[in-house]
Write a protein that holds these residues in place. Structure first.
Motif, mmCIF file in Angstrom:
data_model
loop_
_atom_site.group_PDB
_atom_site.id
_atom_site.type_symbol
_atom_site.label_atom_id
_atom_site.label_comp_id
_atom_site.label_asym_id
_atom_site.label_seq_id
_atom_site.Cartn_x
_atom_site.Cartn_y
_atom_site.Cartn_z
ATOM 1 N N LYS A 22 -0.864 1.832 -5.295
ATOM 2 C CA LYS A 22 -2.078 1.472 -5.465
ATOM 3 C C LYS A 22 -3.133 2.144 -4.504
ATOM 4 C CE LYS A 22 -0.921 -2.781 -7.892
ATOM 5 N NZ LYS A 22 -0.854 -4.164 -7.998
ATOM 6 N N LYS A 23 -2.868 2.629 -3.367
ATOM 7 C CA LYS A 23 -3.797 3.241 -2.582
ATOM 8 C C LYS A 23 -4.479 4.452 -3.349
ATOM 9 C CE LYS A 23 -2.755 1.185 1.270
ATOM 10 N NZ LYS A 23 -3.754 0.570 2.052
ATOM 11 N N LYS A 24 -5.639 4.401 -2.944
ATOM 12 C CA LYS A 24 -6.456 5.513 -3.386
ATOM 13 C C LYS A 24 -5.907 7.072 -3.267
ATOM 14 C CE LYS A 24 -11.076 3.458 -3.307
ATOM 15 N NZ LYS A 24 -12.562 3.834 -2.795
ATOM 16 N N GLY A 25 -5.538 7.435 -4.574
ATOM 17 C CA GLY A 25 -5.318 8.996 -4.479
ATOM 18 C C GLY A 25 -3.739 9.102 -4.182
ATOM 19 N N ALA A 26 -2.824 7.882 -4.214
ATOM 20 C CA ALA A 26 -1.488 7.847 -3.773
ATOM 21 C C ALA A 26 -0.667 8.544 -5.096
ATOM 22 C CB ALA A 26 -1.162 6.637 -3.273
ATOM 23 N N THR A 27 0.238 9.195 -4.697
ATOM 24 C CA THR A 27 1.173 9.672 -5.785
ATOM 25 C C THR A 27 2.525 9.461 -5.523
ATOM 26 O OG1 THR A 27 1.387 11.804 -4.543
ATOM 27 C CG2 THR A 27 -0.133 11.614 -6.571
#
Length: 119
Positions: free
Chosen positions: A11-16
Motif C-alpha cells: 500500500k506504500k506509494k510506488g511499492a511493487t
C-alpha cells in the motif's frame, strides 16, 4: 500477521511486489529498490528483512530478541525481524515505514516527485 505485513508494504506509494529469487522471498520494492524481503521458512516463523539506519539497527537488536542482523544482507544496514507472538504489529509497521523512508530518501529527485504525485 504475514498477510497483513505484505498488504501494508504494497500500500506504500510506488511499492511493487516481486519474486526475483523465486517463490521465496517476496520482495517489496519502491522505484526498483528493495525495502522489504518477506520469507516464509517451512517449520519456522516467517521473517522479514528491512533496511534500517545503523544506529537504530543496533539499538533494536539490543532491545529485542526477535531482531537480528539482516539474513543474507548487509548486516550494518539491514535487520531481520522474526514474526512471532511477542511482536506487536504496530512495531513491525513502524520498522517498515522506516525502511521505506530510507529507500525513498536516496532516490533521485524526479523519482521522489513522481511518488509524491501518486495517490
Amino acid at each position: 500477521m504475514k498477510n497483513k505485513i505484505i498488504e501494508y508494504c504494497i500500500k506504500k506509494k510506488g511499492a511493487t511486489k516481486e519474486y526475483p529469487f523465486g517463490f521465496d522471498p517476496i520482495v517489496i520494492k519502491v522505484a526498483g529498490k528493495m525495502f522489504a524481503l518477506i520469507f516464509e521458512d517451512k517449520g519456522q516463523n516467517p521473517y522479514i528483512n528491512l533496511k534500517c539506519d545503523p544506529l537504530i539497527a543496533d539499538n533494536l537488536r539490543e532491545q529485542h530478541d526477535y531482531v537480528s542482523p539482516g539474513y543474507h544482507m548487509n548486516k550494518k544496514h539491514w535487520n531481520t525481524i522474526t514474526i512471532g507472538s511477542t511482536l506487536l504489529e504496530s512495531d513491525v509497521f513502524a520498522m517498515i515505514d522506516h525502511s521505506y523512508d530510507l529507500v525513498v530518501q536516496k532516490l533521485p529527485k524526479r523519482l521522489k516527485a513522481s511518488l509524491s504525485e501518486m495517490k
